[in-house]
Write an enzyme that holds these catalytic residues in place. Structure first.
Site: not given
Length: 221
Positions: A9, A12, A62, A114, A127-128, A131
């Site tokens: 990743g 960007r 990443n 995160s 997402y949680s 991560k």
């Protein structure tokens, strides 16, 4: 011979900043694009690993995606994609890289987690989950690989002013978020890259199994 770093990743945001930071110190960079390494495809991951013709000294997992959805909105397809890219792919890449690190008895692995792997908010279930999973992976690998002088850490950024952050928040929401951060602003990608660079450097000889939060004090609120 200098060190070689594989960064996923890196096109960007935080990944690009990590790439630039390592590049300044002369690290050889492996930053495959999606045609070279498709994290959605286990075959692509395996083929990429098989194509490597030199040891990888640093692995930075990443790449990640963030589909926002309440529990009723989560579809099997989106859940599968999130689990694959954010969790399964880093495991598979690490499996392929670790044997060579063991042989050289040296290595650094960084998993970009995160703050939402530590806390959460509405519509961040997928997402949680992924991560926080990276944090679990980090701890286990630190235990397994310490004897080989392979240090494994996670970096948990708070709000970073990236394209993804802008995509998921309106201007009004961005302003509101900044008011919840003691430093009064979001991080810049290069600030995260500096932490990654330190953890991967010879200056770090004893930090492993840790999650380094870089959030401007957000979690103190």
């Amino acid at each position: 011979m200098g060190r070689t770093a594989l960064i996923t990743g890196a096109s960007r945001g935080i990944g690009a900043a990590i790439k630039e930071r390592f590049g300044r110190e002369g690290t050889r960079l492996l930053t495959p694009n999606r045609n070279e390494l498709d994290l959605l495809s286990n075959d692509s991951i395996d083929n990429y690993l098989a194509s490597l013709d030199q040891p990888v000294d640093i692995l930075v997992n990443n790449a990640g995606i963030n589909y926002l959805a309440a529990i009723e909105e989560i579809t099997p397809d989106k859940l599968e994609v999130m689990l694959q890219v954010n969790l399964a792919a880093p495991i598979r890449l690490t499996q392929g890289i670790v044997p060579r690190m063991k042989s050289s008895k040296c290595g650094r692995i960084i998993n970009i987690s995160s703050i939402f792997g530590i806390v959460s908010k509405e519509r961040r279930l997928m997402y949680s989950t992924t991560k926080s999973g990276l944090i679990g992976i980090t701890k286990t690998l630190a235990l397994e690989l310490g004897r080989y002088n392979i240090l494994v850490n996670a970096v948990a950024p708070g709000y970073v002013m990236t394209e993804l952050t802008r995509q998921n928040n309106t201007e009004q929401e961005l302003e509101k978020i900044c008011k919840t951060i003691p430093l009064g602003r979001m991080a810049e990608s290069n600030e995260i890259a500096e932490v990654v660079a330190f953890l991967c450097s010879e200056r770090n000889s004893y930090i492993t199994g840790q999650t380094i939060v870089v959030d401007g004090g957000f979690l103190c609120m």
